[in-house]
Design an enzyme around this catalytic site. Sequence first.
Site, PDB file in Angstrom:
ATOM      1  N   HIS A 129       0.852  -1.199   0.000  1.00  0.00           N
ATOM      2  CA  HIS A 129       0.000   0.000   0.000  1.00  0.00           C
ATOM      3  C   HIS A 129       0.883   1.242   0.000  1.00  0.00           C
ATOM      4  CE1 HIS A 129      -3.897   2.063   1.233  1.00  0.00           C
ATOM      5  NE2 HIS A 129      -2.992   3.029   1.184  1.00  0.00           N
ATOM      6  N   HIS A 151       1.301   5.218  -2.323  1.00  0.00           N
ATOM      7  CA  HIS A 151       0.717   6.120  -3.334  1.00  0.00           C
ATOM      8  C   HIS A 151       1.866   6.668  -4.163  1.00  0.00           C
ATOM      9  CE1 HIS A 151      -3.379   6.394  -1.416  1.00  0.00           C
ATOM     10  NE2 HIS A 151      -2.660   5.867  -0.438  1.00  0.00           N
ATOM     11  N   GLN A 202      -9.606   9.242  -4.871  1.00  0.00           N
ATOM     12  CA  GLN A 202      -9.244  10.073  -3.711  1.00  0.00           C
ATOM     13  C   GLN A 202     -10.358  11.016  -3.255  1.00  0.00           C
ATOM     14  OE1 GLN A 202      -5.771  10.782  -1.831  1.00  0.00           O
ATOM     15  NE2 GLN A 202      -7.677  11.107  -0.711  1.00  0.00           N
ATOM     16  N   HIS A 213      -9.709   2.138   0.747  1.00  0.00           N
ATOM     17  CA  HIS A 213      -9.363   2.990   1.897  1.00  0.00           C
ATOM     18  C   HIS A 213     -10.630   3.051   2.741  1.00  0.00           C
ATOM     19  CE1 HIS A 213      -5.833   4.141  -0.321  1.00  0.00           C
ATOM     20  NE2 HIS A 213      -5.466   5.019   0.602  1.00  0.00           N
ATOM     21  N   GLU A 252     -10.887   5.549   7.145  1.00  0.00           N
ATOM     22  CA  GLU A 252      -9.647   6.229   7.546  1.00  0.00           C
ATOM     23  C   GLU A 252     -10.028   7.581   8.149  1.00  0.00           C
ATOM     24  OE1 GLU A 252      -6.739   7.062   4.516  1.00  0.00           O
ATOM     25  OE2 GLU A 252      -5.129   7.324   5.983  1.00  0.00           O
ATOM     26  N   ASP A 296       2.490   3.577   2.919  1.00  0.00           N
ATOM     27  CA  ASP A 296       1.485   4.530   2.448  1.00  0.00           C
ATOM     28  C   ASP A 296       2.102   5.674   1.651  1.00  0.00           C
ATOM     29  OD1 ASP A 296      -1.176   5.193   2.143  1.00  0.00           O
ATOM     30  OD2 ASP A 296      -1.392   6.169   4.085  1.00  0.00           O
ATOM     31  N   TRP A 340       0.736  14.009   2.768  1.00  0.00           N
ATOM     32  CA  TRP A 340       0.203  13.393   3.979  1.00  0.00           C
ATOM     33  C   TRP A 340       1.290  13.038   4.978  1.00  0.00           C
ATOM     34  CZ3 TRP A 340      -1.514  12.445  -0.955  1.00  0.00           C
ATOM     35  CH2 TRP A 340      -2.827  12.818  -1.210  1.00  0.00           C
TER      36      TRP A 340
HETATM   37 FE   FE2 Z   1      -3.456   5.148   1.578  1.00  0.00          FE
END
Ligand code: FE2
Length: 415
Positions: free
Chosen positions: A55, A57, A150, A208, A211, A307, A313
Site C-alpha cells: 500500500h 501512493h 481520492q 481505503h 480512515e 502509504d 500526507w
Molecule cells: Fe493510503
Amino acid sequence: MKIINARLRHKDQLYTIICENGYFTEVRIQTDVISDECDIDAQQQLLCAPFIEPHIHLDAVLTAGEPRWNKSGTLFEGIECWAERKQMLSESDVQSRVLKAAELLISNGVQHIRTHIDVTDPNLTALKAIAPLKEKLLPYLDLQIVAFPQEGIFSFPKGKQLMEQALEIGADVVGGIPHFEFTREYGVDSMRWVVELAQKHNKLVDVHCDEIDDGNSRFLEVLATAALESGMTSKVTASHTVAMHSYNNAYCSKLFRLLKMSGINFVSCPTENTHLQGRFDNFPKSRGITRVKELRNAGINVALAQDSIQDPWYSLGNGKLLRQVDFALHACHMMGYDDFKVALDFITDNGAKVMNISDSYGIEVGKPANFIVLNGKDDVEVIREQSDVIWSVRKGEVLIERKPSVITQCPKLCL
Ligand code: FE2
C-alpha cells in the site's frame, strides 16, 4: 546460481539453494557450514522472500511541500494540498518521481508493490503515466495498480466513469473511499458498486476504509458483507480501517465474527496513521492505528505498509519496511518474544496474501527465484538491528548487493 550457508525463517539448519532458469530447483539442508564455490555465501544470515509494499501512493511520492506544506497535519489538509499539486502533474513529472521511489524501494529489498493511483482527475494523467511503467519495472519488481478515487466515486463528477476508464487503461484493483463520500448512503452504495465492478472485470478490491477518527464510520461491515456475499472473500482488502481504533469493544466483538467469515485482508500503515490521526483529540490522543494485534490473533491476515514517501500526507519516509514493523510492534503492544519471532510475516507472507501472489512467492522448489539476504540470523535479530538488505535477487539475477556498514573506530570498554 548457487547460494550456500543460508538460514531460512523458522528453521534451525543451514541450507544450500540452487536456482536455474530463474526458478528455485533445489533447497537442501547442510550438515555444517561449508566453503564450496558459490555465487552467494550467505554467511549464516537470513535468506527470505523479498519484502512486499502492499500500500503506497506512488503518484504522490516526493511532492511534500509542493505547492505548500500540510500545516495542520490532518488527512483532510493533505487531500487539499494534493488537489492543488494534482493540477501540476505531467507524464515526465510523475514518471521521474515514481522511478526514483522505485529505486529506493528496490534498494531496500522490495520486489512487489501495490500502488494506489488517484483517478479523480478528468485527464487520468498519473494513471496514464504509471501504467506503462509496469512492463518497464518487471525485471525489478511486480507492480499492481489500484484505481483509487481520492475525492470519492459518487461525490466526484463522473466518478464512476473514471473508475471504469481506469480499469481499461490498466488498473488491476478497484479502490474506494466510503468515509470521504458526501453521505453515509453514498459510502454504502459505493462499497457495493466497487465489489460489483471488480467482479464484472475479474479484478481485486482494495478500499481505503474508515480512515477517519470517527467511531461511527462503519463502512468496514458493509465491505466485509459484500466480500462474503459476492464470494470475493480474500480478493478483498480493507486498508487503514483506523476508525476501528475508536469502536467500542462490544461492537468490535460482533464485527470480528463477520471479518473472519468474510476472509478479507487488512493493511495497516502505522507511521502514517499515527501522524495523521488523533488531530482532533485533546488528551488523551488516540494512536489512530487499527487493531493489528487483535486482528492477527483472530487469524485474520494483516500486512503493514508505508502509504507515503514524502508527500502531502507524510513528509518523511525512506522505503524501509522494517521501520513499519518496528513502529507497529511498539504502538500495537506486540513486544512479546512470540511477536518478534513472526514479525517479518507482516512485510512478507501477509503482503503476498493481500496481493494474491502467494502461489508464486516464497523459498520453495518450483517458485521464481526471488529472495533477499538480510544482515541478521532471524526475525528477532533483523527487527532489533533494523538490518540492511545485503542481497536482493530476482529470477536468479542479482538486483542489489550491499556491503554491511563497518565501524572503523570505537572505544573498547571492558571490566
Ligand atoms: Fe493510503
